[in-house]
Design an enzyme around this catalytic site. Structure first.
Site, PDB file in Angstrom:
ATOM      1  N   GLU A 114       0.749  -1.331   0.008  1.00  0.00           N
ATOM      2  CA  GLU A 114      -0.127   0.126  -0.100  1.00  0.00           C
ATOM      3  C   GLU A 114       0.839   1.355   0.184  1.00  0.00           C
ATOM      4  O   GLU A 114       2.080   0.966   0.128  1.00  0.00           O
ATOM      5  CB  GLU A 114      -0.865   0.034   1.258  1.00  0.00           C
ATOM      6  N   ARG A 171      -7.738   0.386  12.724  1.00  0.00           N
ATOM      7  CA  ARG A 171      -6.184   1.000  12.558  1.00  0.00           C
ATOM      8  C   ARG A 171      -6.234   1.764  11.435  1.00  0.00           C
ATOM      9  O   ARG A 171      -7.230   2.199  10.693  1.00  0.00           O
ATOM     10  CB  ARG A 171      -5.595  -0.421  12.069  1.00  0.00           C
ATOM     11  N   ASP A 176      -9.985   1.620  -3.973  1.00  0.00           N
ATOM     12  CA  ASP A 176      -9.004   1.770  -2.788  1.00  0.00           C
ATOM     13  C   ASP A 176      -8.101   3.095  -2.891  1.00  0.00           C
ATOM     14  O   ASP A 176      -8.607   3.930  -3.251  1.00  0.00           O
ATOM     15  CB  ASP A 176      -8.120   0.545  -3.095  1.00  0.00           C
TER      16      ASP A 176
END
Length: 291
Positions: free
Chosen positions: A19, A102, A198
């Protein structure tokens, strides 16, 4: 519009959850993270070398700073990573009362403010935050599930934010001086699709490039929210993208292998690797944290 892009697998990383790619134009390096393997990576395209830093916990996003360190959004707060000593120094703890959350994607705006959001899968308990160079923390948005894919239009009048699990891409009015966002509206609604928006990046023409989790592609939307191009990828779960290279024409794409069945891995053998695509468009500069 379908364009036949040349997809280059530039790093056999086999990351669990690659990521957050960030281009460092001063050194011509690409930083990226492997969230669940607790690693910050520094990739040198010129040599193909990838250097990993174990940061001891999940790391969802990173930002450049003016010194030899990176800012990180980790599980429940922010920290600095010293690239020389590998030392991790906590800055501020946030959402410690939400152990299932998170921190996820993040970026800096032109003014050097770090924007980062949390992930709360299955719940609407995630938020978007802004950490300013003076050390103050601002809550910018609440009621999210997985805060993701943020960025600004070239004229800095529009801020974009994805909520992956809700399959929504949002646009806001952005005040570059105050850093405030307002007038949230749906930019692209992907409800009912088999994939999820995303991470994203934006080019100098204002087009928004979005990695589609479970979509095998990166889709490019114009500022009106219309799909204008698509990059087909050999991996099921591309996660994010950013422009890099000397002329900012290379689109780097991270990917994930986490949560995939053996059958899916067989079909998506290169899952977790890092890809690069040469384009005829120019990306926007990467801004770092000014603190």
């Amino acid at each position: 519009m379908q364009i036949d892009y040349q997809i280059n697998n530039v790093l056999t990383a086999r990351a669990r959850l690659g990521e957050g790619p960030v281009w460092d134009s001063n050194h011509h390096w690409l930083y990226w993270v492997d969230i669940y393997n607790h690693r910050v990576n520094r990739f040198k395209p010129a040599t193909g070398e990838n250097l990993g830093f174990d940061v001891g916990d999940v790391v969802g996003a990173i930002a450049l700073t003016s010194s030899h360190r990176l800012m990180m959004a980790q599980r429940d707060g922010l920290a600095f990573l010293n690239l020389d000593t590998r030392e991790v120094t906590p800055i501020i703890q946030i959402e410690a009362d939400k152990p299932d959350n998170r921190f996820n994607d993040g970026k800096c705006d032109r003014q050097g403010r770090f924007w980062f959001g949390s992930a709360s899968p299955g719940k609407t308990e995630a938020s978007l935050y802004r950490y300013d160079p003076d050390g103050s923390l601002q809550v910018m948005e609440t009621g999210l599930t997985i805060s993701n894919g943020l960025g600004w239009s070239p004229d800095e009048k529009t801020f974009y934010l994805n909520d992956s699990e809700q399959q929504k891409m949002y646009a806001y009015n952005f005040d570059t001086v105050t850093g405030k966002i307002s007038n949230r509206r749906i930019f692209v609604d992907l409800t009912g699709e088999s994939f999820y928006p995303d991470g994203l990046t934006i080019d100098s023409q204002g087009n928004i490039w979005v990695a589609m989790w479970d979509g095998w592609c990166v889709i490019c939307f114009n500022p009106k929210g219309e799909e204008i191009s698509q990059i087909k990828l050999p991996v099921q779960r591309p996660t994010s993208c950013t422009f890099g290279g000397e002329d900012l024409r290379t689109l780097y794409i991270t990917s994930a292998s986490v949560g995939m069945s053996e059958k899916e891995i067989d079909k998506s053998f290169y899952s977790g690797d890092l890809f690069a695509v040469e384009t005829n468009l120019v990306g926007l500069p990467t801004y770092g944290f000014s603190g």
